[in-house]
Enzyme design. Structure first.
Site, PDB file in Angstrom:
ATOM      1  CG  ASP A  76     -13.416  14.392  18.980  1.00  0.00           C
ATOM      2  OD1 ASP A  76     -13.636  15.631  18.867  1.00  0.00           O
ATOM      3  OD2 ASP A  76     -13.127  13.656  18.024  1.00  0.00           O
TER       4      ASP A  76
ATOM      5  CG  HIS B 150     -11.732  16.045  15.347  1.00  0.00           C
ATOM      6  ND1 HIS B 150     -12.393  14.909  15.818  1.00  0.00           N
ATOM      7  CD2 HIS B 150     -11.753  15.955  14.005  1.00  0.00           C
ATOM      8  CE1 HIS B 150     -12.801  14.182  14.773  1.00  0.00           C
ATOM      9  NE2 HIS B 150     -12.404  14.788  13.664  1.00  0.00           N
TER      10      HIS B 150
ATOM     11  CB  SER C 272     -14.927  13.822  11.923  1.00  0.00           C
ATOM     12  OG  SER C 272     -13.775  13.033  11.820  1.00  0.00           O
TER      13      SER C 272
END
Lengths: 246, 426
Positions: free
Chosen positions: A92, A38, A194
């Site tokens: 992911d 992402h 992230s």
């Protein structure tokens, strides 16, 4: 990072800084950066740096700027969802191939990848490290790298966290075996972290040596428990992709 | 009395046909044209007789030689001829001298003589043969001629043969004197040449029994002779029956001039020789670190050898290295490409590697060893078991026992932070 402390890049020399979007990644090789899908979705040429504790521009120049050759998102990643409403973070994971090799040194060094044996299967209670320039209890992001130590916990813990995002329905979130849940007592990763590595100590060597057990992926609420992409499940894809594009 | 040459004439004693006077001497110098002889004949002779014609006489002298001395009374023995005495003089001059002493008591009338030019046969009238072969007489002279294949020398008397000019270029051959084994021609000079390709020396073989040339004179000089000449060297002159020189003559030259000279006399069977071209040898040079192929005890002109360098050695020409070269034994007895030699292969400066380095090698020649290392502690050598040792191999490459020519890889050390992360306990 919630519940973390200031850290030097020498403690997390694999930490990659993504300038836009503000995120992290893990250097796994001279030519490869592992991050969350992402983070790089829709971005073909992310701006990345390594080797700098602080991410002010003048300091970044002391590190190394990485130049992207290609971005490869895991084929299982469901593309196109709005991040604010996305409830499925399965697969992911993404790889970024660099044009030029990264020069290793005290501030830049890759993190190991997990083995495929069961010893590298994260177990509840295993303590791992996370790092990043993401959101803290006080700021949306930080200039100085922060790190935290947190345990692996059961996926149920992550499932049981009360939903904070009013746009998403709690029961809509997808939990799979490709995810690791970790965190305790307010120690957690958060937005901006992230793609960074959830590092566990290699069980097979005496010298402290870390491997990337997970990648910061998502969480219902910062400061509770976070979900990390379980890297071990993707070793086949990672190695095959690296070989294919080398 | 002398006169211009005439073809004929008369000589009469003084007062002839009356009695000649006492104490008188008279000389006639008779001359006929050159090329003629003289026929002198007496038709009347009446001179006081004495022993050896000591008192009175008529004397005939030709060329300082007394042809005759006459006295007394003579009559013709041939009723058809009035000639009482005659002389054939093969020269064109004759002297007639008449002498009388003081004491004649009787009356003597003297002589009447005539002369006429006659043809001389130069071919037969003299002791010396004027022509070496055929003599042809004609009135007033003669000319010589020769058998077929002979020619008349410029002296117009002697015949010789055209035997010069042959050039022998074949590597092996046989040469003999003209007409061999029949007698060789006299008065000839035969010049031959053996002309071989450079790189061969002429070697002549002449068996003793194949040589029969006139003997040397009392002073040891050859009348007929065979001589060899090559490059500032002369062999001979040789003559005699049986070859007096060495059976084999090494000339150390690719050319040889042969001269066979004969004089006017003494024709023997001559000679026959064999020759061959002996290729000039090239030295068998010892050369370390190389192998010669083919291996021979002796190498000669035109031999080609492949000189291969032993493992780890090469021959460098310009910028190109090779494991062998060819060398040819040349006409001057030297090897071509002699400046080339096998020298140790130079692997050169080892290639650099990313994130590592090679030790500075002491030398980079065949057999040298270098060690690659990685920039520790951030890199380590992949597949470290090969040790990073590379040896300069015969093919000019740095070779590792395990990896071959593949360079070692320095890969990053993973998962080891320089400073461990310490959680700050509150």
């Amino acid at each position: 990072i919630f519940g973390g402390y200031p850290a030097k890049i020498q403690s997390f020399p694999w930490q990659v800084f993504f300038q836009y979007p503000w995120a992290g990644g893990a250097l796994i090789d001279e030519y490869w950066v592992l991050t969350a899908a992402h983070v790089v979705e829709g971005i073909s040429d992310p701006s990345m740096y390594v080797g700098s504790t602080t991410v002010k521009m003048e300091h970044l120049e002391n590190g190394q700027k990485l130049t992207t050759e290609r971005v490869i998102i895991h084929p299982g990643w469901k593309a196109g969802d709005d991040l604010d409403t996305r409830t499925n973070f399965d697969n992911d994971i993404a790889l970024v191939k660099l044009k030029d090799p990264v020069k290793m040194g005290p501030t830049v060094s890759p993190i190991c990848l997990p083995g495929t044996t069961s010893e590298y299967e994260p177990s509840e209670g295993d303590l791992g490290l996370i790092s990043g320039w993401g959101r803290t209890e006080r700021r949306y992001n930080v200039i100085h790298l922060r790190g935290a130590k947190l345990p692996v916990t059961s996926l149920e813990k992550c499932q049981q966290v009360k939903e904070e995002n009013p746009k998403a329905r709690a029961e809509a979130y997808v939990f799979t075996s490709n995810m690791i849940c970790a965190g305790e007592k307010g120690v957690d990763s958060c937005q901006g972290d992230s793609g960074g590595a959830f590092a566990l100590q290699d069980p097979n060597v005496k010298v402290p040596k870390f491997y990337a057990a997970g990648l910061v992926s998502w969480g219902k609420k910062c400061g509770t428990y976070g979900i990390y992409t379980k890297v071990k499940n993707y070793m086949g894809w990672i190695l095959q992709t690296m070989q294919e594009y080398s | 009395i002398s006169a211009e040459p005439t073809m004929h004439g008369e000589i009469l004693s003084p007062n002839y046909p009356q009695a000649y006077p006492n104490e008188i001497e008279k000389t006639w110098d008779i001359e006929v044209p050159e090329g003629f002889g003289i026929h002198l004949y007496f038709t009347h002779l009446d001179i006081e007789l004495s022993e050896n014609c000591e008192y009175d006489s008529v004397q005939i002298i030709s060329g300082g030689v007394e042809e005759g001395r006459l006295c007394g009374q003579k009559v013709s023995k041939n009723p058809d001829s009035p000639i009482v005495e005659d002389f054939q003089i093969p020269y064109n001059k004759v002297q007639v001298i008449f002498k009388s002493d003081f004491s004649n008591e009787e009356r003597f009338t003297g002589f009447a003589a005539y002369y006429a030019a006659i043809d001389v046969n130069e071919c037969t009238d003299f002791m010396d043969v004027p022509c070496s072969h055929f003599c042809n007489n004609f009135i007033g002279g003669y000319f010589c001629s020769c058998p077929p294949e002979y020619f008349l020398h410029e002296d117009m008397r002697n015949c010789g043969v055209n035997c010069s000019g042959d050039v022998f270029t074949a590597l092996i051959g046989e040469i003999s004197s003209p007409n061999y084994p029949n007698p060789y021609p006299e008065n000839s000079r035969c010049e031959y040449q053996i002309l071989l390709e450079e790189g061969f020396q002429v070697v002549v073989t002449l068996r003793r029994e194949d040589f029969d040339v006139g003997p040397a004179d009392s002073e040891g000089s050859c009348q007929d002779s065979l001589t060899f000449a090559a490059k500032n060297q002369q062999f001979g002159p040789y003559c005699g029956n049986g070859f007096p020189g060495p059976q084999t003559i090494e000339t150390h030259s690719n050319t040889l001039d042969i001269v066979f000279q004969t004089d006017l006399t003494g024709q023997e069977k001559g000679w026959k020789l064999r020759y061959h071209g002996d290729p000039i040898p090239c030295p068998k040079e010892f050369s370390a670190n190389s192998v010669w192929e083919p291996e021979k005890a002796k190498y000669v002109f035109k031999d080609v050898v492949k000189i291969s360098c032993v493992d780890g050695f090469e021959v460098v020409e310009g910028n190109v290295g090779s494991t062998f070269f060819y060398s040819t034994c040349q006409s001057n007895g030297q090897w071509s490409n002699s400046r080339l030699e096998c020298q140790p292969v130079d692997c050169g400066i080892p290639e650099p590697i990313q994130n590592g380095r090679a030790d500075d090698p002491e030398n980079t020649l065949f057999g040298s060893v270098i060690r690659y290392s990685c920039e520790e502690p951030h890199y380590y050598m992949e597949h470290e078991e090969h040790g990073g040792l590379y040896r300069c191999a015969a093919n000019g490459s740095w070779v590792n026992d395990e990896l071959g020519i593949e360079l070692p890889k320095c890969v990053p050390v993973c998962g080891v932070p320089t400073e461990p992360f310490k959680v700050q306990q509150r």
